[in-house]
Design a protein around this motif. Sequence first.
Motif, short mmCIF file in Angstrom:
data_model
loop_
_atom_site.label_atom_id
_atom_site.label_comp_id
_atom_site.label_asym_id
_atom_site.label_seq_id
_atom_site.Cartn_x
_atom_site.Cartn_y
_atom_site.Cartn_z
N HIS A 246 0.85 -1.19 0.00
CA HIS A 246 0.00 0.00 0.00
C HIS A 246 0.88 1.25 0.00
O HIS A 246 2.04 1.22 0.46
CB HIS A 246 -0.93 -0.01 1.23
CG HIS A 246 -1.91 1.10 1.20
ND1 HIS A 246 -1.71 2.29 1.87
CD2 HIS A 246 -3.08 1.24 0.52
CE1 HIS A 246 -2.74 3.10 1.62
NE2 HIS A 246 -3.59 2.48 0.80
N TYR B 139 1.04 3.65 1.85
CA TYR B 139 1.49 4.15 3.16
C TYR B 139 2.63 3.31 3.76
O TYR B 139 3.08 3.59 4.87
CB TYR B 139 0.34 4.11 4.18
CG TYR B 139 -0.85 4.99 3.90
CD1 TYR B 139 -0.78 6.12 3.10
CD2 TYR B 139 -2.08 4.69 4.48
CE1 TYR B 139 -1.90 6.91 2.87
CE2 TYR B 139 -3.20 5.48 4.26
CZ TYR B 139 -3.10 6.58 3.45
OH TYR B 139 -4.22 7.35 3.25
N ASP C 235 -3.41 1.92 -4.17
CA ASP C 235 -4.45 2.14 -3.17
C ASP C 235 -5.25 0.85 -2.99
O ASP C 235 -4.95 -0.17 -3.64
CB ASP C 235 -5.34 3.34 -3.56
CG ASP C 235 -6.08 3.15 -4.89
OD1 ASP C 235 -5.99 2.05 -5.48
OD2 ASP C 235 -6.74 4.10 -5.34
N SER C 236 -6.27 0.90 -2.17
CA SER C 236 -7.01 -0.33 -1.86
C SER C 236 -7.60 -0.95 -3.12
O SER C 236 -7.53 -2.17 -3.31
CB SER C 236 -8.15 -0.04 -0.88
OG SER C 236 -7.67 0.66 0.21
N TYR D 32 -17.45 0.56 3.16
CA TYR D 32 -16.10 0.95 2.75
C TYR D 32 -15.24 -0.32 2.82
O TYR D 32 -15.46 -1.17 3.67
CB TYR D 32 -15.60 2.02 3.73
CG TYR D 32 -14.33 2.75 3.38
CD1 TYR D 32 -13.86 2.85 2.08
CD2 TYR D 32 -13.61 3.39 4.39
CE1 TYR D 32 -12.70 3.54 1.79
CE2 TYR D 32 -12.45 4.10 4.11
CZ TYR D 32 -12.00 4.16 2.81
OH TYR D 32 -10.84 4.86 2.54
N ASN E 56 -12.55 -0.70 4.02
CA ASN E 56 -11.92 -0.78 5.35
C ASN E 56 -12.91 -1.39 6.35
O ASN E 56 -13.38 -0.75 7.28
CB ASN E 56 -11.52 0.62 5.85
CG ASN E 56 -10.50 1.31 4.98
OD1 ASN E 56 -10.54 1.20 3.76
ND2 ASN E 56 -9.58 2.02 5.60
N SER F 297 -12.11 4.47 -1.51
CA SER F 297 -12.11 5.94 -1.56
C SER F 297 -12.10 6.42 -3.02
O SER F 297 -12.47 7.55 -3.29
CB SER F 297 -10.91 6.48 -0.81
OG SER F 297 -9.73 5.93 -1.33
N HIS G 238 -6.18 10.07 10.03
CA HIS G 238 -6.63 11.24 9.25
C HIS G 238 -7.28 12.30 10.14
O HIS G 238 -7.24 13.49 9.81
CB HIS G 238 -7.55 10.80 8.12
CG HIS G 238 -6.80 10.18 6.98
ND1 HIS G 238 -6.44 8.86 6.97
CD2 HIS G 238 -6.27 10.74 5.85
CE1 HIS G 238 -5.74 8.61 5.87
NE2 HIS G 238 -5.61 9.73 5.17
N HIS H 83 -7.00 13.33 1.55
CA HIS H 83 -7.75 12.08 1.41
C HIS H 83 -9.17 12.30 1.97
O HIS H 83 -9.33 13.04 2.94
CB HIS H 83 -7.02 10.98 2.20
CG HIS H 83 -7.48 9.60 1.88
ND1 HIS H 83 -8.58 9.04 2.48
CD2 HIS H 83 -7.00 8.68 1.00
CE1 HIS H 83 -8.76 7.81 1.98
NE2 HIS H 83 -7.81 7.57 1.08
N GLU I 109 -10.85 10.62 3.91
CA GLU I 109 -11.03 10.21 5.30
C GLU I 109 -10.79 11.38 6.26
O GLU I 109 -10.98 11.26 7.47
CB GLU I 109 -10.06 9.06 5.66
CG GLU I 109 -10.48 7.75 5.05
CD GLU I 109 -9.49 6.63 5.31
OE1 GLU I 109 -8.62 6.77 6.19
OE2 GLU I 109 -9.56 5.61 4.60
N SER J 9 -8.27 9.41 -3.48
CA SER J 9 -7.68 8.21 -2.86
C SER J 9 -6.16 8.38 -2.88
O SER J 9 -5.64 9.31 -3.52
CB SER J 9 -8.06 6.97 -3.67
OG SER J 9 -7.27 6.91 -4.85
N THR J 10 -5.45 7.45 -2.27
CA THR J 10 -3.99 7.61 -2.22
C THR J 10 -3.38 7.58 -3.63
O THR J 10 -2.48 8.38 -3.93
CB THR J 10 -3.34 6.55 -1.31
OG1 THR J 10 -3.73 5.25 -1.75
CG2 THR J 10 -3.74 6.74 0.13
P1 13P Z 1 -6.80 4.23 -0.26
O1 13P Z 1 -7.72 3.21 -0.82
O2 13P Z 1 -7.10 5.61 -0.74
O3 13P Z 1 -5.39 3.84 -0.47
O4 13P Z 1 -7.06 4.31 1.32
C1 13P Z 1 -6.83 3.25 2.18
C2 13P Z 1 -6.69 3.69 3.58
O5 13P Z 1 -6.64 2.92 4.49
C3 13P Z 1 -6.62 5.10 3.80
O6 13P Z 1 -6.43 5.35 5.15
#
Ligand code: 13P
Length: 309
Positions: free
Chosen positions: A22, A24, A38-39, A110, A112, A127, A173, A196, A198, A212-213
């Motif tokens: 990811h 991050y 991203d996700s 979501y 997540n 996102s 966030h 973002h 979030e 999104s990221t």
């Molecule tokens: P993304 O899908 O934008 O990468 O976000 C995932 C996430 O956990 C953001 O905190």
Amino acid sequence: MNSLVKKIEELKKRRKAVILAHNYQRGEIQDIADFIGDSLGLSQQAAKTRAEVIVFCGVHFMAETAAILCPDKTVLMPDVHAGCPMANMITAEALRKKKEELPHSTVVCYVNTTAAVKAESDICCTSSNAQNVVSSIPKEEEIIFVPDKSLGHYVSSKIGRKMHLWPGYCPTHHRILAQDIEKRKEEWPRAKVVVHPECTPDVIALADHVASTTGIARYARESEALEIIVGTENGIIHRLQKESPGKTFIPATPQALCPNMKKNTLEKVLWCLEDMETEITVPKDISEKARLAIDRMMELSEPKTALKV
Ligand code: 13P
Ligand code: SF4
């Protein structure tokens, strides 16, 4: 190449593994990954990989999503304790109760979320596709949006659609404050602000772009701005800086760190390939139901791959 990286490369070949990371993740993990994203991008990559083993460098719900999409592959997490606190702000049982209170609603979850929560949902979103997903639901239907109230509020205000928002949020966030953005803008008056969804509504209101990221990475590459204030988890700055070495990226606050995303290390990636642990599996009954919600989302998403490193 340092010896740790060399060992990982060798073992990766031997195990027929792919490393997904990811945006991050620690810089050194991004640097050894086959794909970063991203996700949504990483889920799409997991779904189409020919590798036999997926080493998922992210948090638990992401590896679980890969396991749901690839039941025949071995999905490994270098540190199984890397969870997402927001995903743990809702349980399948609590969602079932909410559905009883609002029996004719459509549930949008979501990504997540745990697999068990996805299994109780009608459609998943990330996102990067949340607006499309919510817009695809007929206007007369009520929507329960779980668990991120900030993303839910953002989508709701963007498309003018009321939803029942679950009170979850991302602790990382929510550490980014409107005052932080204002302060950075004073210090860097020519800078653009990208955040973002979030983030809280008052932070989003100060942004030039919300994404999104991977959307943030695209904006950073394509924007004419040479200075960009970044309102998301600071691990992304490694990628932004690598892709646009001539630009300056300013974290909105040094507080925006996700401790779970930082649990993975190069050593743990090596150990996980050596020991083939920890494998992430989802019980078949939950996986099949959760997959329906994920597949409905995938059908609405443009084909987009994670970045090949
Ligand atoms: P993304 O899908 O934008 O990468 O976000 C995932 C996430 O956990 C953001 O905190
Ligand atoms: Fe969860 Fe927030 Fe960390 Fe993303 S940054 S994994 S939403 S806690």
